[in-house]
Every structure is written in C-alpha cells, then in structure tokens.
Design an enzyme around this catalytic site. Structure first.
Site, PDB file in Angstrom:
ATOM      1  CD  GLU A 519      -3.125  -0.961   0.440  1.00 22.42           C
ATOM      2  OE1 GLU A 519      -3.257   0.106  -0.209  1.00 22.42           O
ATOM      3  OE2 GLU A 519      -3.961  -1.880   0.416  1.00 22.42           O
TER       4      GLU A 519
HETATM    5  O1  0X9 Z   1      -9.114  -2.903   0.453  1.00 26.34           O
HETATM    6  C1  0X9 Z   1      -8.274  -3.358  -0.340  1.00 26.34           C
HETATM    7  O2  0X9 Z   1      -8.567  -4.003  -1.332  1.00 26.34           O
HETATM    8  C2  0X9 Z   1      -6.822  -3.064  -0.092  1.00 26.34           C
HETATM    9  N1  0X9 Z   1      -6.653  -1.711   0.313  1.00 26.34           N
HETATM   10  S1  0X9 Z   1      -6.959  -0.465  -0.708  1.00 26.34           S
HETATM   11  O3  0X9 Z   1      -6.937   0.747   0.055  1.00 26.34           O
HETATM   12  N2  0X9 Z   1      -5.783  -0.367  -1.753  1.00 26.34           N
HETATM   13  O4  0X9 Z   1      -8.158  -0.711  -1.386  1.00 26.34           O
HETATM   14  C3  0X9 Z   1      -6.284  -3.943   1.005  1.00 26.34           C
HETATM   15  C4  0X9 Z   1      -6.734  -5.360   1.087  1.00 26.34           C
HETATM   16  C5  0X9 Z   1      -6.260  -6.111   2.265  1.00 26.34           C
HETATM   17  N3  0X9 Z   1      -6.475  -5.391   3.469  1.00 26.34           N
HETATM   18  C6  0X9 Z   1      -7.092  -5.852   4.588  1.00 26.34           C
HETATM   19  N4  0X9 Z   1      -7.445  -7.116   4.766  1.00 26.34           N
HETATM   20  N5  0X9 Z   1      -7.313  -4.975   5.530  1.00 26.34           N
HETATM   21 ZN    ZN Z   2      -6.310  -0.821  -3.667  1.00 27.39          ZN
END
Ligand code: 0X9
Ligand code: ZN
EC number: 3.4.17.-
Length: 811
Positions: A519
């Site tokens: 990220e």
């Molecule tokens: O929400 C998501 O798909 C990812 N973050 S984003 O802000 N780029 O959209 C992270 C996915 C994994 N994260 C968690 N399990 N918290």
């Molecule tokens: Zn994302």
C-alpha cells in the site's frame, strides 16, 4: 442491537441517494454517432510505426477526420481492425482527449470533453495490412450536481468499532491506526450516515476535488520544470492508459529476445484487452522452467502510483540488464511478468476525469472498481456506459474482493453500489479471471499486487479467521527484507480489518505464490507524482523509505527471492529434446461462509498447471509447492505452561445510567482483572451475560495498563465475548457502558484462559507430473510431492515411467 439498524438504513440510503441525485439532475443524454457517415471510416495505404497519441500526424499509416463535440461529458471512440492500429482523439491544440494503443487492432479510447470542442479523430496503422477501419464514436452528456468529497479520520477505538464502520458500506481506506480508520466521504449523505451511527471524526482533506486539482497543478509544474527524473524511465508525470500501452509496445520493440508482449485471456467488461510484458533472456521460450515473478498494478482504478511502480520495475530490469551484474543474473534466472494496468476500464475513467473536474456527484477521479453491472443492479442504473451512467462511479465490482478463494466473507460488501462490492459470484469478473488464469498456468512463485495507500506491505491472510499459514515465519521474514527498504509496516492484511476475496489470498492459499500487497505512500490514492511515485520508488524524502532504498530496493528483494530456491520448489531430471513435462492438479476451491447466503460455502472447480519444454538433457523446473497452503496446515505453537485458572469479574454496586455515545466522559463503571506470570495464556476470553436480552444492552471495552483499548464487545447480543490474543501479563480494566438497559438487567462476567493452538501439519498433496513427447502423446504419469525450498530429482522420468506403465499394463 445498537448497530444493526444503522446497517440496513445505510444500505437503503445508498440506492435512494443515487436515485435522488438523478431525479434532480435529469438523465443521461446519448448522442450516437452516425455510423453510416463516411467520415467515420479511416483508411491508410501503408503501415508505419509511430506514437499515435504524440499529436496530430501526417503521412504514411495515418488518417483522421474532425468532429465537434455536441455535449459536455464523455467521448468514446472504438475500432476493431486487423493489424496493429492505435487511436487518438485530439483537441484543437493537439492535446490528447482520449487515446488507446493496445498491441493489436482492438482499441477503445475514453475521455471527457466540453461541448463545442473541435476534435480530430486520428487512427494510425503501425503494422499489418493497409486498409480501412470504422470508428464507433459516442458522446454522452453527463448532468451531475457537484458534491464535495472529503477524507476524514474516523475514531474506531477497537476492532468491533472497525467492523461496525465497515458495515456502513462507506469508502474505507487502508489508512488507520489501532484506534482509527481514514474514510472517503462522497457527499453529504455519507457524512450523515457516519454521524447517525455515532462515529466521531476529524476532517483530513476537506475537499478532495480541490486537493486533486492542486495535486494535478503541482504535477504539471513538476513536469514542466523537469525534463527527466531519477526513475528508471525518467518519467515526469502520471501515465495515461495509452501511455502504458505505447510504452509496453516500445519495450517489446527495443528489446528483442528480452521482452515479449502478452495479452491476457479475456477482454474487460468494456471490451478492452489487458496487456503486459514478460522479461527474461530467450524470452520467447515461454516454458523454460524459470521461476516467475508477477508484478501488477491498478486493480483499483484510482490508485495511479500502483501502475507506475509496476511499470518502472520493467525499466529497472531492462536498464540493469547488461550494466548491473546482479540484475543481469536475475533477469537471466527468473521470468518477470508485468501487468501494470489490471483494470484498464476503471483506470482510464479515473485518470481522464481530472482534466474536467465538473462531475462532482459522480466523482470519477475516485472511481475504484471495474465496470461490471451486477445482476442485482436496479434497472435505472443499468444503461449508459461505465463513464456515463446513472450510478456514476458506483457501477462495478471491487476486483480485490472478487478472487474466489475465501470469497464472500467479512469485509466485502453485498451491495452492488458499495466500493467493496464483492461481485455476483467468486471470480465473476473477467479482470480477476485474467489474473487467476495467469497465476494458475505459469508457476508464479512470487507476486506483487501494488495498491495505494498507507505505507503497508501486506501478506495473507486477509481475514483473521483463516489462521496463519505454516509458512508464516518464512513469509514474514521475506516481508521484513522488503520493508527494511521502504519503511512500510510488514503485517498480515487482516491486522487493520478483515477483507475477503483479495488477490494474494487466492494466489497464495491456492497456487502457493508468495505474494504481497504494498500500500504505497501515506497521503492519498494519487497525490502529487513527485511524492507518490518518484520519492516512494527511489526512497527520497518525504517517503518513509527515504535513504533506505525505497520500493525499488524492496522489489529487488522479491526479485532475489524469485531466483532463490528457498522460495519455490524444484523438479530436476532429464528429458528428451522436444518433450514436455507438466505438473498439474484439479481440485475444488472453497469460498468463505458466504455472507447473505446463509453462510453457505461455495466450492468451485479450480486447477493449476505449469509446463516445461525440454531442450534435451538435464532440466531444472521451478514450480510451486505441491501441497496447497490452504490444506497444508496452520502455524501455531506448543504450550509452555498451563493456562491461568478462570476468575469472576466483580460487578460494582449500582448501575450506571445510559451512555449511547460510549464515551468515558459519560456514565460508565469498571471492573479489573490481572493476567499473571508463569502461565501460557495464548487467549483470554471475557464473557458477559445479563438478565433480559430483550431490554438490556451492555457494552464492554478492555483497557491495558497503558490505557490502550485492547478489545471490546458491543454487539448488543448475549453473551458479549472479548478474546485477547497473547495478552501480556499485567493489570487490565474493563469499562462497562449501559447502552440501553436498567437496574433489573445488571451484567455478570468472567474471564477464562486457553493455551495456544499447536501447529497443524496435514497430509501433503502431490502434483501430477505428465511427460509428453513431441507429438503430444502421454509417455509417463506420476505423482510428485515437493515442498517449498525442496528439490525432487525425477531422473529420466519419461523413460522410467513408460517402463512402469508397460509393466502395469502387462500385469
Ligand atoms: O481494500 C483493499 O482491497 C486493499 N486496500 S486499498 O486501500 N488499496 O483498497 C487492502 C486489502 C487487504 N487489506 C485488509 N485485509 N485490511
Ligand atoms: Zn487498492
């Protein structure tokens, strides 16, 4: 009890809000182009290689016509020619309004224009037979009411509050602390939903549109002031979709034998091709047995730096090849597949929207998802194109919730308009199926799927309930190598909050690819290029990795791991030239218990295969472990002492008054307990009950000796349970709120302790190894069990097995 109503009212509001916006503003106006109009035909007499989007062009291989934009809104031009055609829509100044530069002749250029703009539609034939193509040109008027989007930090003192926030279906970022999550509020209705649910928040960026405009001005200044940057490509500003495509094409042309183009199996929802490149020596020998590193960007449309980082890695390898000894070796020993734009439909909408920032309600700049119309999308939101439809940016599926393994559990929405909509089914989207097919067929041993933002380097599992994989120590250590260079947090994804259906969860648990989700950056989804790309990639101020090497050094660790046999499995032996060795397996992959479908677990057919084409003599075939990590077992430890005996939690005399703000400044009471040394308390379970669930609603928050919240239970249902994992010995205080209740329903509680869960190691699975001769005839079949880090010698497998199978048929 306290929070369930908020969930359902918010769901209704999301749809009502969308309808409301359009009742006020009217409908989309379609101005179809006259397909019969002869000016829509582009005709060239010869092919010539060029960058069609560079500006107005003349001469061989180019044809164009002009048209005036009849409306303000969307312009979309498409062709389907044979040969390599590219397409550009230019304004009077020669600037690109929309462009497309795929590997073949199927192009779709999307952009936004103001009414009355003089446009030139320019087609270029780069290679292939001269001839004609018909341009399908569409204008769609967008009537939207500007609304202000803001970025806020929401107070979430614990995991329960985070889950409660997730249930509101707002646009959550990955940016958070143990006690907060940053959220994008798209207009007033979102802010109201947050306030109604009783959340406190601080505004970080009051007007994201204005912030974005300022960032783009900064970008323009930066690009004007700098001819180049320290990036491997020297790039000075964010790429547009056609830039990515044209550059991939240039890299192929400039590096024969080292770079080959790939087009993924399926077209996107809007009919675009998804492109990438492969990099290694003797690149056209696709089934060469080298371990594969898949490096991706832009699953999420608005996360522009994620594609930039993937693209720069291609330049890094190609620059370093022949000039840097280590990179030269790594390029030779590994195969890198770069797919910078997994979601081109969504990306081009987000990327182009900034040039005309007048569609506030639709907030295209912040589009996240792909362009799918869900089966549950109401009729009024099903018409129009992705960039111009009544639901605006809310159309689409979140590709990072659509991967089939563990699909449909917590942290993925069932609401079609939500930013985390999981899709109608596991792998319902062509864009996620594209990556599934690639990973399933190419021995992808390491994987990076870039996202923005929050300075994190995430690994599976995305959901805590899955448990840590057996390989957790190795996985964590590899993450640590990378984060030593970018200063990001090296954590499992679930740590901030649970999500299901993510890329690296399926890729790891099913295919065995060791993948990470970086990220990138700490500011926003696509802040100024100089900071989010140049500084983060190179490790310059103000990046967290300043002076540590940055993301380029982090990626280098993953490239090294790709070459390192400790991170994959090897099958060695000998085989005749022209024969092929294939490892494969078929199985069922399970989703999570699917939310909204009674917790049913869906199983779907899944398969893995990878091929090695022999050039004769000894072979060395890099594959993933034969046992899928999902079945291999779980990490854990043996207890070192018994758990502490249980205890009752004393309820102080009296009953605190109602406190719906759940605030320490309002009424509450406390009780305490102590975790002692000398026991092995892997879990502490606090359990609370009361007289009549129909009337009372007690909520419980557990504070450690430092005054930090370490757990809570505030669901409204009985019993309320808080589980602390590996709690440190010391004094703890439980703060008890009376959310709704009375003197006759006072609570009672207890705390009990459990030993750790031991490591679980299951029976290994085998690969089916098949040897085929030049004619494709199967010569031998056998099972091979191979773990990560292990090498199995199958000797002269084709011959030996053919004898064995002859013996079997005689017997
Ligand atoms: O929400 C998501 O798909 C990812 N973050 S984003 O802000 N780029 O959209 C992270 C996915 C994994 N994260 C968690 N399990 N918290
Ligand atoms: Zn994302």
């Amino acid at each position: 009890m306290s929070f369930v109503p908020a969930l359902s009212s918010r769901r209704a509001r999301a749809v009502v809000g969308l309808t409301g916006a359009l009742v006020v503003t009217g409908a989309l106006v379609t101005v179809p182009s006259a397909v019969a109009d002869p000016t829509n035909v582009l005709s060239v007499g010869a092919a010539q290689s060029r960058d069609c989007a560079a500006g107005p062009a003349r001469g061989a291989g180019v044809d164009s016509y002009t048209v005036t934009a009849p409306t303000s809104g969307l312009v979309e031009a498409g062709i389907a020619g044979s040969g390599d055609w590219d397409l550009a829509v230019l304004d009077a100044a020669g600037d690109v309004v929309a462009a497309s530069a795929g590997f073949g002749g199927r192009e779709k250029a999307t952009g936004f224009v103001d009414a009355g703009t003089e446009l030139t539609v320019q087609g270029c034939l780069l290679s292939g037979r001269p001839g004609e193509v018909t341009v399908d040109l569409t204008f769609l008027e967008i009537l939207g009411e500007p609304e202000t989007s803001q970025l806020v930090t929401v107070e979430t003192p614990d995991r329960k509050a985070k889950e409660r926030l997730q249930a509101l279906d707002l646009d959550l970022t990955e940016h958070g602390t143990p006690t907060s999550i940053d959220v994008v509020l798209h207009g007033e209705a979102d802010a109201e939903a947050l306030e109604e649910a009783g959340f406190d928040y601080d505004v970080e960026i009051a007007d994201l549109g204005a912030q974005s405009a300022a960032d783009r001005r900064a970008d323009a200044q930066f690009a004007a002031a700098n001819e180049t940057t320290g990036l491997p490509s020297g790039r000075t500003e964010y790429r547009r979709l056609a830039d990515y495509e044209a550059e991939l094409k240039q890299l192929v042309a400039a590096n024969p034998g080292l770079v080959r183009p790939i087009t993924l199996e399926e077209l996107t929802v809007e009919g675009r091709e998804v492109h990438g490149i492969e990099i290694t020596t003797d690149v056209d020998r696709v089934h060469d047995g080298k371990p594969v590193f898949l490096h991706m960007g832009l699953h999420h449309a608005r996360e522009w730096p994620s594609g930039e980082h993937a693209m720069e890695w291609a330049y890094e390898l190609l620059d370093g090849y022949g000039s840097d000894a280590e990179i030269t070796d790594l390029v030779e020993e590994t195969r890198t597949i770069i797919v910078p734009v997994v979601n081109p439909d969504g990306f081009t909408i987000s990327r182009e929207a900034t040039t005309t920032d007048t569609f506030g309600t639709f907030s295209y700049d912040n589009k996240r998802k792909n362009c799918a119309i869900s089966a549950v999308t109401p009729a009024q939101f099903r018409t129009g194109t992705c960039a111009a439809n009544n639901a605006g940016r809310y159309r689409g599926t979140d590709l990072n919730r659509n991967y089939g393994g563990l699909w449909g559990g917590p942290g993925a929405s069932t609401s079609w308009s939500s930013d985390t909509y999981r899709g109608d089914e596991p792998f319902s989207e062509p864009e996620s199926r594209n990556i599934q097919a690639l990973v399933a067929s190419r021995s992808v041993t390491t994987l990076i799927t870039n996202h923005t933002y929050s300075n994190l380097w995430l690994r599976p599992p995305g959901v805590a309930a899955t448990g840590a994989p057996l390989e957790e120590p190795l996985y964590k250590a590899l993450g640590a190598k990378a984060t030593a260079h970018n200063g990001y947090a090296n954590i499992p994804s679930y740590e901030l909050y649970d999500t299901t259906g993510g890329t690296e969860d399926w890729a790891f648990w099913t295919a065995g690819s060791m993948g990470f989700t970086p990220e990138i950056g700490d500011e926003n989804f696509h802040p100024a290029f100089e900071r989010a790309v140049v500084a983060e990639y190179l490790g310059l101020e103000p990046a967290a990795g300043a002076g540590l090497g940055g993301n380029r050094a982090a990626y280098l660790e993953i490239q090294r791991a790709t070459a390192d046999p400790a991170y994959h499995s090897r099958i060695v032996g000998t085989a005749p030239a022209g024969w092929s060795i294939e490892v494969s397996k078929q199985f069922l992959t399970s989703t999570s218990p699917v939310v909204g479908r009674g917790g049913e677990v869906i199983q779907f057919e899944d398969s893995l295969s990878s091929r090695y084409d022999s050039t004769g003599g000894r072979f060395d075939f890099a594959v993933n472990p034969s046992t899928r990590p999902i079945v291999a077992g779980r990490d854990g430890r043996e207890p070192t002492a018994p758990p502490q005996p249980p205890a009752t939690l004393a309820n102080p005399a009296g009953t605190p008054g109602e406190n719906r703000a759940l605030s320490l400044s309002g009424p509450y009471e406390t009780t305490t307990f102590t975790i002692e040394e000398g026991y092995d308390n892997a879990f502490a379970d606090l359990r609370f009950t009361w007289g009549s669930a129909a009337v009372a609603d007690w909520d419980f928050y557990v504070f450690d000796a430092d005054g930090d919240v370490v757990g809570s239970a505030a669901t409204g249902a009985q019993p309320e349970v808080v589980t602390l994992r590996d709690p440190v010995p010391g004094d703890y205080t439980v703060v008890v709120f009376n959310y709704a209740g009375g003197v006759n329903d006072d609570w009672s509680g207890s705390v009990s302790y459990r030993n750790p869960t031991p490591r679980v190691v299951n029976e290994p699975e085998a690969w089916t190894l098949t040897c085929t001769d030049q004619r494709g005839e199967v010569k031998a079949v056998r099972d091979v069990v191979v773990a990560r880090g292990e090498t199995v010698d199958v000797a002269n497998v084709c011959a030996a097995q053919s004898r064995a199978s002859k013996a079997a048929s005689r017997g």
